[in-house]
Every structure is written in C-alpha cells, then in structure tokens.
Design a protein around this motif. Structure first.
Motif, PDB file in Angstrom:
ATOM      1  N   LEU A 259      -1.023   4.106  -7.873  1.00 32.23           N
ATOM      2  CA  LEU A 259       0.195   3.988  -7.065  1.00 32.23           C
ATOM      3  C   LEU A 259       1.339   4.805  -7.669  1.00 32.23           C
ATOM      4  CD1 LEU A 259       0.068   0.191  -6.149  1.00 32.23           C
ATOM      5  CD2 LEU A 259      -0.372   2.127  -4.632  1.00 32.23           C
ATOM      6  N   LEU A 260       1.464   4.793  -8.978  1.00 32.95           N
ATOM      7  CA  LEU A 260       2.556   5.526  -9.633  1.00 32.95           C
ATOM      8  C   LEU A 260       2.293   7.028  -9.690  1.00 32.95           C
ATOM      9  CD1 LEU A 260       3.493   3.204 -12.641  1.00 32.95           C
ATOM     10  CD2 LEU A 260       4.988   3.865 -10.754  1.00 32.95           C
ATOM     11  N   ASP A 261       1.158   7.417 -10.252  1.00 31.58           N
ATOM     12  CA  ASP A 261       0.905   8.832 -10.527  1.00 31.58           C
ATOM     13  C   ASP A 261       0.423   9.601  -9.304  1.00 31.58           C
ATOM     14  OD1 ASP A 261       1.640   8.663 -13.149  1.00 31.58           O
ATOM     15  OD2 ASP A 261      -0.153   9.662 -13.914  1.00 31.58           O
ATOM     16  N   ILE A 262      -0.428   8.987  -8.496  1.00 31.54           N
ATOM     17  CA  ILE A 262      -1.043   9.704  -7.380  1.00 31.54           C
ATOM     18  C   ILE A 262      -0.196   9.611  -6.118  1.00 31.54           C
ATOM     19  CG2 ILE A 262      -3.088   9.878  -5.920  1.00 31.54           C
ATOM     20  CD1 ILE A 262      -3.460  10.705  -8.880  1.00 31.54           C
ATOM     21  N   TRP A 263       0.220   8.388  -5.778  1.00 30.81           N
ATOM     22  CA  TRP A 263       0.910   8.185  -4.499  1.00 30.81           C
ATOM     23  C   TRP A 263       2.422   8.098  -4.632  1.00 30.81           C
ATOM     24  CZ3 TRP A 263      -2.628   9.791  -1.593  1.00 30.81           C
ATOM     25  CH2 TRP A 263      -3.961   9.429  -1.777  1.00 30.81           C
ATOM     26  N   LYS A 264       2.921   8.112  -5.866  1.00 32.95           N
ATOM     27  CA  LYS A 264       4.373   8.148  -6.123  1.00 32.95           C
ATOM     28  C   LYS A 264       5.095   7.025  -5.389  1.00 32.95           C
ATOM     29  CE  LYS A 264       3.515  12.056  -8.241  1.00 32.95           C
ATOM     30  NZ  LYS A 264       3.391  12.074  -9.717  1.00 32.95           N
ATOM     31  N   THR A 265       4.550   5.822  -5.498  1.00 27.13           N
ATOM     32  CA  THR A 265       5.139   4.687  -4.808  1.00 27.13           C
ATOM     33  C   THR A 265       5.338   3.532  -5.777  1.00 27.13           C
ATOM     34  OG1 THR A 265       4.970   3.341  -2.795  1.00 27.13           O
ATOM     35  CG2 THR A 265       2.976   3.580  -4.101  1.00 27.13           C
ATOM     36  N   ASN A 266       6.161   2.586  -5.388  1.00 27.80           N
ATOM     37  CA  ASN A 266       6.421   1.395  -6.188  1.00 27.80           C
ATOM     38  C   ASN A 266       5.131   0.589  -6.349  1.00 27.80           C
ATOM     39  OD1 ASN A 266       7.304  -0.997  -7.319  1.00 27.80           O
ATOM     40  ND2 ASN A 266       8.873  -1.419  -5.763  1.00 27.80           N
ATOM     41  N   PRO A 267       4.673   0.315  -7.569  1.00 31.67           N
ATOM     42  CA  PRO A 267       3.420  -0.412  -7.746  1.00 31.67           C
ATOM     43  C   PRO A 267       3.553  -1.927  -7.636  1.00 31.67           C
ATOM     44  CG  PRO A 267       4.286   0.120  -9.883  1.00 31.67           C
ATOM     45  CD  PRO A 267       5.242   0.739  -8.872  1.00 31.67           C
ATOM     46  N   PHE A 268       4.803  -2.431  -7.598  1.00 29.43           N
ATOM     47  CA  PHE A 268       4.988  -3.876  -7.594  1.00 29.43           C
ATOM     48  C   PHE A 268       4.646  -4.440  -6.216  1.00 29.43           C
ATOM     49  CE2 PHE A 268       8.466  -3.448 -11.066  1.00 29.43           C
ATOM     50  CZ  PHE A 268       7.484  -3.164 -11.984  1.00 29.43           C
ATOM     51  N   GLY A 269       3.783  -5.461  -6.211  1.00 32.20           N
ATOM     52  CA  GLY A 269       3.309  -6.045  -4.953  1.00 32.20           C
ATOM     53  C   GLY A 269       3.916  -7.382  -4.636  1.00 32.20           C
ATOM     54  N   GLY A 270       5.080  -7.700  -5.216  1.00 31.96           N
ATOM     55  CA  GLY A 270       5.681  -9.001  -4.994  1.00 31.96           C
ATOM     56  C   GLY A 270       5.262  -9.982  -6.075  1.00 31.96           C
ATOM     57  N   PRO A 271       5.639 -11.256  -5.933  1.00 30.09           N
ATOM     58  CA  PRO A 271       5.387 -12.235  -6.994  1.00 30.09           C
ATOM     59  C   PRO A 271       3.930 -12.628  -7.175  1.00 30.09           C
ATOM     60  CG  PRO A 271       6.335 -13.316  -5.082  1.00 30.09           C
ATOM     61  CD  PRO A 271       6.418 -11.848  -4.812  1.00 30.09           C
ATOM     62  N   SER A 272       3.093 -12.373  -6.171  1.00 25.74           N
ATOM     63  CA  SER A 272       1.674 -12.733  -6.281  1.00 25.74           C
ATOM     64  C   SER A 272       0.835 -11.751  -5.487  1.00 25.74           C
ATOM     65  CB  SER A 272       1.435 -14.150  -5.748  1.00 25.74           C
ATOM     66  OG  SER A 272       0.053 -14.443  -5.655  1.00 25.74           O
ATOM     67  N   ASP A 273      -0.286 -11.313  -6.074  1.00 29.89           N
ATOM     68  CA  ASP A 273      -1.259 -10.581  -5.284  1.00 29.89           C
ATOM     69  C   ASP A 273      -1.958 -11.542  -4.328  1.00 29.89           C
ATOM     70  OD1 ASP A 273      -1.206  -7.787  -6.030  1.00 29.89           O
ATOM     71  OD2 ASP A 273      -1.848  -8.432  -8.027  1.00 29.89           O
ATOM     72  N   THR A 274      -2.657 -10.974  -3.362  1.00 31.59           N
ATOM     73  CA  THR A 274      -3.277 -11.805  -2.323  1.00 31.59           C
ATOM     74  C   THR A 274      -4.460 -12.586  -2.874  1.00 31.59           C
ATOM     75  OG1 THR A 274      -2.534 -10.358  -0.557  1.00 31.59           O
ATOM     76  CG2 THR A 274      -4.459 -11.733  -0.090  1.00 31.59           C
ATOM     77  N   VAL A 275      -4.481 -13.866  -2.548  1.00 33.09           N
ATOM     78  CA  VAL A 275      -5.577 -14.759  -2.931  1.00 33.09           C
ATOM     79  C   VAL A 275      -6.466 -14.961  -1.710  1.00 33.09           C
ATOM     80  CG1 VAL A 275      -6.191 -17.052  -3.754  1.00 33.09           C
ATOM     81  CG2 VAL A 275      -4.129 -15.926  -4.632  1.00 33.09           C
ATOM     82  N   PHE A 276      -7.763 -14.651  -1.859  1.00 34.67           N
ATOM     83  CA  PHE A 276      -8.731 -14.821  -0.773  1.00 34.67           C
ATOM     84  C   PHE A 276      -9.910 -15.625  -1.313  1.00 34.67           C
ATOM     85  CE2 PHE A 276     -12.311 -13.275   1.914  1.00 34.67           C
ATOM     86  CZ  PHE A 276     -11.821 -13.710   3.141  1.00 34.67           C
ATOM     87  N   PRO A 277     -10.248 -16.751  -0.688  1.00 36.67           N
ATOM     88  CA  PRO A 277     -11.212 -17.664  -1.295  1.00 36.67           C
ATOM     89  C   PRO A 277     -12.673 -17.273  -1.137  1.00 36.67           C
ATOM     90  CG  PRO A 277     -10.410 -18.585   0.767  1.00 36.67           C
ATOM     91  CD  PRO A 277      -9.630 -17.330   0.525  1.00 36.67           C
ATOM     92  N   TYR A 278     -12.977 -16.322  -0.225  1.00 39.29           N
ATOM     93  CA  TYR A 278     -14.378 -16.056   0.109  1.00 39.29           C
ATOM     94  C   TYR A 278     -14.777 -14.659  -0.361  1.00 39.29           C
ATOM     95  CZ  TYR A 278     -12.986 -19.945   3.065  1.00 39.29           C
ATOM     96  OH  TYR A 278     -12.469 -21.139   3.519  1.00 39.29           O
ATOM     97  N   ALA A 279     -14.972 -14.543  -1.674  1.00 39.11           N
ATOM     98  CA  ALA A 279     -15.206 -13.236  -2.288  1.00 39.11           C
ATOM     99  C   ALA A 279     -16.423 -12.529  -1.710  1.00 39.11           C
ATOM    100  CB  ALA A 279     -15.369 -13.407  -3.792  1.00 39.11           C
TER     101      ALA A 279
END
Length: 367
Positions: free
Chosen positions: A206-226
């Motif tokens: 996200l930082l080096d390739i896409w030059k965008t903010n890498p922060f995704g908020g206070p929590s990444d997405t939780v998905f129960p059915y891996a």
C-alpha cells in the motif's frame, strides 16, 4: 473492467500451469521433512528473509506430501493446519512464479520502485518459512499436504502486483477465521503471528506500490468462515493436479456459488449500489420461494445484513446497496445468507466476495 473476473476466466488461457520449476518427486526427500529439525528452522535461519535467487528456497523445493510417521488420531488442530498448508502452497507458488518470471528491471521499467523485486523475493522467502512452520504444526499422525499444479493469471508486473495485493489482504481476513476454528491456544497464537507478517506485506504494498494510506481503521475485517475464503483459491489449482494423498481442500468444503459485482459497477465504496454477478455457470445459487435472503457485509468487527429480492432472478439481476455506515477503509467482505448476520456456516448460500476499499481504484479493478 472487473479484473478478478477476468483472472478467474482466463487463468488457464493466459498463464502456464506452474509446478515444474518447484517440483521434487523424491518421496524420500519429502519424508525427511517429517523431522521438524531437518533443514533451516524459521526464526533461526536467515534463509526465510535474505535468500535471493530464482530457484525455490527450502522447503518449497520439495513438493511431495509428507506421510504420517505415527499411528493414532489426528492432532486437535491438524485439520486447520492442513487447510492452511494447502493454501500456503498456493501463495508460495504465486510469489515463486513472479520471482522466476520477472527481474529488478521489469518492475523499474513498469514505474515501480527499484526495491520492488527485492521485496517480492523477501516475501517469497517469508512464505517459504510459512510452509515449514505449517508442516511442523501438523502432528505425526496426519498427512502434511504437498503442492498441486497452479495457474496464475498475470503476465506483467502490474497485474501481478494487483493480484498480490488482493491475496495478501484476503490472507489477513481468512486468518482471523482460522484463529476462531483452532482450539489450542498455541495454534491461535501462531496464526496471529502469521497474520501480523501478512499485514507487514500488505502495508509495504500500500505504501510503496500504490502510494496510499495503509491504515485500515481501528480493526481489520473479522470473518468467521475461513474455509469459504480458502475455497476461492481453488480457481488457481489445475484440476486433478493435487497429490492423491492430500486431503480435500479446504475441508470441510461447501463449494458455494461465487459472485462478484457486475461489470457495470461504477463503485464499491460504502453507499454504492451494485448488481450481483454469479460467475461460475456450473455452480449457480438456488433460491427457495418464500425465503428472505440477505447480502451480509462484514467490515471491521461487525456485519450488516441488507434484504435482497431474489424473486425474479436469474431473469433480473439481484441488486443491493453496500451499507453506507461503513468507513471506506480496509476491506468489506460480502456473502449471501438466508439469516440476518449469517450466524452459522449453513446460513451462507453464496460467496464470499472481497471488496477492497484501499486504494479504491484498485478495489474496483480486482473485485
């Protein structure tokens, strides 16, 4: 326009079935891997960080399954680790193919930083370390899956990096599900540590390739059915190419109908309206008359269900609005369910689809 659909449809047309470069069919070599002290040890050897070379690093150069060396019931978390090892063979092989296909000049000429190829090799090395860690986590009473043959739909640095970004962020999400499936605290801790490494990979992209903010908020997405996310990676596996000793991947496998935003989609940010395209003509959903279905969107630690009208499908597209409540960061993951919140595995009837929110323009391309 929707790149991931093109990826899935063209996987066998525009890429080679990748396995020959990493194959080793000496079963005696594979059995040596049953000893966790055989070969470089992750966390102790620099191989898994600083090796540079086209040839696959250990243990990626030994692709046969490892047969059980003891009799008895499987270990408590063996099934979870077997699923994760099979998934890791896909991911390692993906990066290994890129290392063999490209060089530093290829990425530089495509406009990416001069360090890009070096980082790709380092990530490949990390993934080799994951192979060894997962092999060692499976107890001696269970088979340790080997590699299949794989077909990856990229032929230039940009298409590779786009797919790599989706794979890395999906890895973070399925690991949150696998942690919930594991029963032993030691397994849960190890999986959390691996998820942290995948987060570092994604942050770099996200930082080096896409030059965008890498922060995704206070929590990444939780998905129960891996396993539902893992099942999506079967599109990269050449049919009937897996070793006969390998268990079903993933196990258990629902084989749910996949879907994605339709080609007419203009945005996948919160509040956008999308039509659903069920992408596999041989695996279409079956909606029962009189049953209310929902598009359930997972984001951060929570989910929101939106009622959908399936009455006239397939004559008419199923349309839904992505909940505007979500922050446009990280990823949103969606399934079709017959119960609000998709509270148990059996309530999920189609999907999942990963909607990448950062960077937004890449998210639309790969969804």
């Amino acid at each position: 326009m929707i790149l991931l659909n093109a990826f899935f449809l063209s996987a066998f047309l525009h890429s080679t079935a990748y396995s020959a470069a990493i194959s080793s069919h000496d079963k005696s070599s594979a059995q040596k891997l049953a000893d966790p002290n055989y070969g470089p040890i992750p966390g102790q050897s620099s191989l898994y960080s600083s090796y540079r070379g086209k040839a696959p690093p250990f243990p990626g150069n030994i692709t046969d399954p490892i047969a059980p060396t003891a009799k008895g019931p499987p270990g408590t978390d063996d099934l979870v680790w077997q699923n994760l090892l099979s998934a890791e063979w896909v991911i390692f092989s993906f990066y290994q193919q890129a290392v063999e296909m490209f060089n530093e000049t290829a990425f530089a000429e495509a406009g990416y930083p001069n360090t890009t190829y070096d980082r790709i090799q380092e990530i490949r090395d990390n993934e080799a370390g994951h192979l060894r860690i997962f092999q060692n986590e499976i107890t001696p009473t269970s088979v340790k899956p080997g590699a299949c043959k794989y077909a990856f739909p990229f032929d230039n640095p940009t298409s590779f990096l786009a797919l790599a970004t989706l794979i890395e962020i999906s890895s973070m999400t399925f690991l949150t599900g696998l942690v919930q499936m594991a029963k032993l605290p030691a397994s849960q801790g190890a999986m959390t540590a691996i998820a942290a490494t995948e987060t570092r990979h994604e942050t770099w992209a996200l930082l080096d390739i896409w030059k965008t903010n890498p922060f995704g908020g206070p929590s990444d997405t939780v998905f129960p059915y891996a396993n539902q996310i893992l099942d999506v990676t079967n599109v990269f596996i050449v049919p009937k190419s897996c070793p006969s000793e390998n268990p079903v991947y993933p196990s258990p496998r629902q084989n749910l109908p996949p879907f994605s935003p339709a080609r007419s989609t203009k945005s996948i940010t919160p509040g956008s309206n999308i039509a659903l395209n069920f992408t596999d003509p041989t695996n279409q959903p079956s909606f029962r008359k009189g049953v209310q279905y929902y598009a359930t969107f997972f984001h951060g630690p929570s989910n929101i269900s939106v009622p959908i009208d399936t009455t006239n499908w397939p004559r008419e597209d199923i349309k839904v609005r992505i909940p505007p409540h979500f922050e446009a960061r990280g990823i949103i993951l969606a399934v079709i369910a017959d119960t609000v919140g998709a509270p148990i595995l059996a309530t999920v009837k189609a999907g999942p689809v990963v909607l990448l929110e950062q960077p937004a323009e890449l998210g639309l391309l790969v969804s």
